[in-house]
Scaffold this motif. Structure first.
Motif, PDB file in Angstrom:
ATOM      1  N   CYS A 404       0.819  -1.219   0.000  1.00  0.00           N
ATOM      2  CA  CYS A 404       0.000   0.000   0.000  1.00  0.00           C
ATOM      3  C   CYS A 404       0.851   1.267   0.000  1.00  0.00           C
ATOM      4  N   SER A 407       1.918   3.758  -3.629  1.00  0.00           N
ATOM      5  CA  SER A 407       1.000   4.714  -4.259  1.00  0.00           C
ATOM      6  C   SER A 407      -0.291   4.758  -3.451  1.00  0.00           C
ATOM      7  N   ALA A 409      -3.152   5.246  -4.446  1.00  0.00           N
ATOM      8  CA  ALA A 409      -4.273   4.666  -5.185  1.00  0.00           C
ATOM      9  C   ALA A 409      -4.423   3.182  -4.890  1.00  0.00           C
ATOM     10  N   THR A 410      -3.312   2.496  -4.600  1.00  0.00           N
ATOM     11  CA  THR A 410      -3.333   1.030  -4.505  1.00  0.00           C
ATOM     12  C   THR A 410      -4.394   0.534  -3.527  1.00  0.00           C
ATOM     13  N   SER A 436      -4.192  -5.360  -6.313  1.00  0.00           N
ATOM     14  CA  SER A 436      -4.204  -3.971  -6.754  1.00  0.00           C
ATOM     15  C   SER A 436      -2.787  -3.516  -7.139  1.00  0.00           C
ATOM     16  N   TYR A 437      -1.826  -3.864  -6.295  1.00  0.00           N
ATOM     17  CA  TYR A 437      -0.431  -3.482  -6.557  1.00  0.00           C
ATOM     18  C   TYR A 437       0.063  -4.115  -7.856  1.00  0.00           C
ATOM     19  N   TRP A 438      -0.230  -5.391  -7.999  1.00  0.00           N
ATOM     20  CA  TRP A 438       0.266  -6.125  -9.172  1.00  0.00           C
ATOM     21  C   TRP A 438      -0.342  -5.565 -10.455  1.00  0.00           C
ATOM     22  N   ALA A 439      -1.669  -5.272 -10.400  1.00  0.00           N
ATOM     23  CA  ALA A 439      -2.323  -4.712 -11.592  1.00  0.00           C
ATOM     24  C   ALA A 439      -1.714  -3.354 -11.945  1.00  0.00           C
ATOM     25  N   GLN A 440      -1.355  -2.610 -10.915  1.00  0.00           N
ATOM     26  CA  GLN A 440      -0.825  -1.260 -11.141  1.00  0.00           C
ATOM     27  C   GLN A 440       0.628  -1.273 -11.620  1.00  0.00           C
ATOM     28  N   PHE A 441       1.429  -2.160 -11.067  1.00  0.00           N
ATOM     29  CA  PHE A 441       2.883  -2.081 -11.308  1.00  0.00           C
ATOM     30  C   PHE A 441       3.460  -3.246 -12.110  1.00  0.00           C
ATOM     31  N   ARG A 442       2.600  -4.146 -12.577  1.00  0.00           N
ATOM     32  CA  ARG A 442       3.133  -5.277 -13.328  1.00  0.00           C
ATOM     33  C   ARG A 442       3.901  -4.800 -14.560  1.00  0.00           C
ATOM     34  N   PRO A 469      -8.926  -5.421  -8.457  1.00  0.00           N
ATOM     35  CA  PRO A 469      -8.262  -5.151  -9.736  1.00  0.00           C
ATOM     36  C   PRO A 469      -7.606  -6.431 -10.264  1.00  0.00           C
TER      37      PRO A 469
END
Ligand SMILES: *[C@@H]1O[C@H](CO)[C@@H](O)[C@H](O)[C@H]1NC(C)=O
Ligand SMILES: *[C@@H]1O[C@H](CO)[C@@H](O)[C@H](O)[C@H]1NC(C)=O
Ligand SMILES: *[C@@H]1O[C@H](CO)[C@@H](O)[C@H](O)[C@H]1NC(C)=O
Ligand SMILES: *[C@@H]1O[C@H](CO)[C@@H](O)[C@H](O)[C@H]1NC(C)=O
Ligand SMILES: *[C@@H]1O[C@H](CO)[C@@H](O)[C@H](O)[C@H]1NC(C)=O
Ligand SMILES: *[C@@H]1O[C@H](CO)[C@@H](O)[C@H](O)[C@H]1NC(C)=O
Ligand SMILES: *[C@@H]1O[C@H](CO)[C@@H](O)[C@H](O)[C@H]1NC(C)=O
Length: 473
Positions: A404, A407, A409-410, A436-442, A469
């Motif tokens: 978390c 970002s 947003a996560t 959420s993290y993985w979708a954002q930073f993958r 996400p």
């Protein structure tokens, strides 16, 4: 006269081949082609058998050589009770000091070789691991000086049948296809490759290569065919420059290195494969990582490398290629994508993931049938990243905070009153945060791993209120 005799002696000892290197202890191994196949014994796992049990397993699969990633004294002592030939390694972080100082090299040899040699049949010292895959620093310029100083230390102790090398990965090439176009990266040629080739040629050592057909195939499974990567193809590729005909991807990769060496004036340095293999499992998005492919690759590889007379490659028909399979165990603490933790031929409890015969005599079609894989084509659909079962709340809480923290947003949807706040449990919140993290930073190469606390799933973990996400493949 004296110096001539010494020269002749050195030449004789240095030119003894890999499989026959000092077979006096066990005459059988001189002629056993099985002794050409080695196994990498990596230990990046928290659930692996002891060195004693591991060595018994190495013997039970009938490997002829074992390669360690260090020079662990307990393992080396235990290996003195075996007929295994042994390769040990100098860690990357000691290259600079050894390259700069003969005394440091002497000290390394005194500490790691002398107490075990010759009872433990050490045959190779490999200096560093894939160092040209990391950014340039003093390590590059000290590599060959370190290798020379290790040789000097060994010779000073009267040891002549240990060769010195360094394992490099295929990313040393700027061009590898077609094989005849093989060429080393511009920036490594003068500082590293020329001195290295001179050293290897002058000491009659081997060019050690970590070479994985899995990676080029998985990166482009449309243009590279799976059966060609697995040695199962009936079709061939002809290099139009040379007219050489290829029946598998490994030969193409090996020859690209031979052509790169040849262009620098060293056409005769022998190749050895310090690592090769195929992952038996991996992440959902990692195509082709499965037990059937792993078994097929490794069985065919062993058959090829134990053929008598040796097959070599199209550019070097008939040359033996000493080969170390990667790896003995699935290692659960290797970071990175899922395949990294699934190169083993054994489970951590010592059972075989698939049957394998290191002697290469058992016909490849004579093993029991393995399940047909479903991931030889790319997965299409949504994937989520959730907490594994059985992780402690404390560990999950720390991973949640770090997921978390990058970002705002996560984890916005996890705030009190927001749609994903309930149920209020660490596992639920961690699963949401991981997805959420993985979708954002993958796309910035983050993995669904979180130190082993996360796993991928195709089962939607969300509900009507809280939508997790996902990554859409
Ligand atoms: C080693 O084995 C080979 C092949 O079996 C045999 O011809 C040779 O005489 C043996 N040498 C010694 C020293 O036992
Ligand atoms: C490589 O070694 C061989 C055998 O010792 C020698 O004949 C040859 O000149 C060497 N090549 C180079 C480029 O030094
Ligand atoms: C290759 O040929 C053999 C014998 O004709 C056949 O059994 C096999 O299925 C073929 N393999 C492929 C991948 O086409
Ligand atoms: C060994 O581990 C594998 C993989 O986790 C498992 O499938 C198998 O049942 C285990 N076998 C034994 C004898 O514990
Ligand atoms: C093939 O497998 C069977 C059953 O395991 C075995 O009896 C036979 O000896 C094997 N044949 C060869 C040539 O390895
Ligand atoms: C996250 O929110 C805090 C408090 O609103 C703010 O101070 C911080 O700059 C934000 N961080 C990022 C990376 O947006
Ligand atoms: C990565 O993906 C995120 C979410 O889809 C997107 O907002 C971001 O712009 C992407 N970043 C890059 C470097 O592609």
């Amino acid at each position: 006269m004296a110096s001539f005799a010494l020269f002749l002696f050195t030449l004789l000892v240095l030119s003894s081949s890999f499989s026959s290197a000092n077979g006096q202890k066990n005459n059988r191994t001189v002629f056993s082609l099985a002794s050409r196949i080695g196994i990498n014994y990596g230990r990046l796992g928290n659930n692996l058998p002891s060195p004693y049990q591991s060595i018994n397993l190495i013997k039970s699969i009938k490997a002829g050589h074992v390669k360690l990633y260090d020079a662990d004294p307990e393992t080396l002592k235990l290996l003195s009770q075996t007929n295994l030939y042994v390769t040990i390694m100098v860690p990357n972080n000691q290259i600079i000091s050894i390259g700069a100082d003969q005394a440091a090299a002497d000290n390394w040899v005194n500490t790691n070789v002398i107490p075990h040699y010759p009872q433990t049949q050490i045959r190779f010292v490999l200096v560093g691991n894939e160092i040209l895959s990391y950014s340039s620093d003093q390590t590059w310029s000290n590599l060959v000086p370190a290798m020379r100083k290790i040789v000097t230390s060994l010779r000073a102790k009267g040891i002549h049948n240990i060769k010195v090398g360094t394992p490099l990965a295929m990313d040393i090439l700027r061009s590898s296809f077609p094989p005849s176009s093989g060429a080393f990266r511009e920036e490594i040629v003068s500082p590293v490759m020329l001195p290295l080739l001179k050293f290897l040629n002058g000491t009659n050592s081997f060019f050690f290569l970590d070479v994985y057909p899995y990676f080029p195939w998985a990166a482009d499974p449309v243009n590279n065919k799976l059966d060609f990567a697995l040695f199962e193809s009936n079709s061939t590729y002809t290099d139009s420059q040379t007219g050489l005909v290829y029946t598998n991807l490994l030969d193409q990769m090996l020859d690209s290195v031979i052509f790169a060496m040849t262009k620098l004036g060293y056409p005769d340095i022998r190749l050895a494969i310090s690592e090769t293999g195929w992952p038996n499992a991996g992440d959902i998005e990692q195509i082709g990582a499965n037990v059937l492919n792993a078994a097929t690759y490794n069985r065919n590889l062993i058959k090829k490398m134990t053929a008598n007379p040796p097959l070599g490659t199209p550019a070097r028909r008939g040359s033996p290629i000493p080969t170390f399979l990667f790896s003995l165990f699935n290692e659960n603490q290797k970071p990175g994508s899922g395949t990294e933790r699934h190169w083993g031929i054994l489970n951590p409890n010592g059972t075989q993931i698939y049957e394998i015969d290191f002697s290469g005599t058992r016909p490849v079609n004579n093993f029991s049938t393995l399940p047909k894989p479903s991931n030889n084509v790319p997965f299409k659909g949504d994937v989520w990243c959730v907490a594994v079962d059985g992780a402690s709340e404390e560990e999950l809480g720390q991973a949640l905070n770090s997921a978390c923290g990058r970002s705002n947003a996560t984890c916005a949807a996890l705030a009190p009153g927001r749609e994903c706040y309930a149920p209020v449990s660490v596992a639920w919140h961690a699963s949401y945060a991981f997805s959420s993290y993985w979708a954002q930073f993958r796309n910035q190469s983050s993995q669904c791993y979180f130190n082993g606390l996360a796993r991928e799933t195709t089962t939607n973990p969300g509900n009507e209120v809280c939508k997790f996400p996902s990554v859409t493949l």
